[in-house]
Enzyme design. Structure first.
Site, mmCIF file in Angstrom:
data_model
loop_
_atom_site.group_PDB
_atom_site.id
_atom_site.type_symbol
_atom_site.label_atom_id
_atom_site.label_comp_id
_atom_site.label_asym_id
_atom_site.label_seq_id
_atom_site.Cartn_x
_atom_site.Cartn_y
_atom_site.Cartn_z
ATOM 1 N N SER A 139 0.851 -1.189 0.000
ATOM 2 C CA SER A 139 0.000 0.000 0.000
ATOM 3 C C SER A 139 0.887 1.239 0.000
ATOM 4 O O SER A 139 2.030 1.196 0.472
ATOM 5 C CB SER A 139 -0.889 0.012 1.253
ATOM 6 O OG SER A 139 -1.580 1.252 1.385
ATOM 7 N N TYR A 152 -2.184 -0.156 10.323
ATOM 8 C CA TYR A 152 -2.144 -0.521 8.904
ATOM 9 C C TYR A 152 -0.817 -0.111 8.272
ATOM 10 O O TYR A 152 -0.200 -0.896 7.546
ATOM 11 C CB TYR A 152 -3.317 0.154 8.189
ATOM 12 C CG TYR A 152 -3.500 -0.270 6.753
ATOM 13 C CD1 TYR A 152 -3.982 -1.534 6.429
ATOM 14 C CD2 TYR A 152 -3.216 0.612 5.705
ATOM 15 C CE1 TYR A 152 -4.174 -1.913 5.110
ATOM 16 C CE2 TYR A 152 -3.408 0.238 4.382
ATOM 17 C CZ TYR A 152 -3.880 -1.021 4.098
ATOM 18 O OH TYR A 152 -4.061 -1.393 2.785
#
Length: 250
Positions: A139, A152
């Site tokens: 990501s 995250y």
């Protein structure tokens, strides 16, 4: 989320993955589902897994080491080997630091980083025999700090660097290892993450970076990037991180 402008889907190259044996995790979600469909359209034999049971999906909890071992055995028995491992499964929940628990942090790390590394370990001999490759979804959150997103960001950064380490280690066995780092994708996971924000937090604080192409991406855009890295067209690419973010300005 902003609707993405319609983009015509690329025409599949039917022979690109003909006869290739592929495992896709997170197959019930947006990117995973799209990837499975594209791979099968291009001739691949696919074993799909997700924590959510569904038609043609092997239920596997990637935070459970024993379930990972069982899935590896099941996939190899069905496919007879492995050419490509696609680590797509992931979790995301926004949490203010004062509310972040050790359990939530470990859940992000287990599913987003530890699970893909253990799956690669389990399939490594089969991948070496096939001179195959691994593509994992990281990501842009692995590359930039984002408020309320510490779990995250940390887990995706761990995944990215872990996969780069494996690329160096496994090159001598003929295995390529790469990552794709998406920006905002129009998927249920991203929608759910947005809803996890505390009511007094403005979404614009999270999505403060702007992309030169507006809107959230359709899952197929990310799936196509995975297909490129998994294909013979990328035979000289390993240890790479392909950013697919519509030109985010950091």
């Amino acid at each position: 989320m902003t609707d993405s402008p319609a983009v015509p889907s690329p025409t599949p190259s039917a022979a690109r993955f003909a006869g290739r044996r592929v495992v896709v995790t997170g197959a019930a979600g947006g990117v995973g589902r799209s990837l499975v469909e594209l791979l099968r359209a291009e001739g691949a034999r696919v074993v799909a897994t997700d924590v959510v049971p569904g038609e043609g999906i092997v239920a596997t909890d990637l935070s459970d080491e024993q379930q990972i071992e069982g899935f590896v055995a099941t996939a190899l028995e069905e496919l007879g080997g492995l050419d490509v491992l696609c680590n797509v499964a992931g979790v995301q929940r926004f949490t203010q630091v004062g509310s972040l628990t050790a359990a939530e942090l470990r859940r992000h790390l287990d599913i987003n980083a530890v699970g893909p590394l253990l799956l690669t370990q389990g399939f490594v001999d089969a991948l070496a025999q096939a001179r195959g490759n691994v593509v994992s979804i990281a990501s842009i959150s692995a590359l930039m700090g984002q408020p309320y997103n510490a779990a995250y960001c940390a887990s995706k950064a761990a995944l990215l660097l872990g996969m780069r380490a494996l690329a160096v280690e496994l090159a001598g066995r003929g295995i390529r290892v790469n990552c794709v780092s998406p920006g905002g994708i129009d998927t249920p996971m991203v929608e759910g993450a947005a809803h996890s924000l505390p009511s007094d937090v403005d979404w614009n604080l999270i999505a403060k970076s702007q992309s030169v192409i507006p809107g959230f991406m359709p899952p197929a855009d990310v799936a196509q990037a995975v297909l490129f890295l998994a294909s013979d067209a990328a035979s000289s690419i390993t240890g790479a991180n392909l950013v697919v973010d519509r030109g985010v300005i950091w």
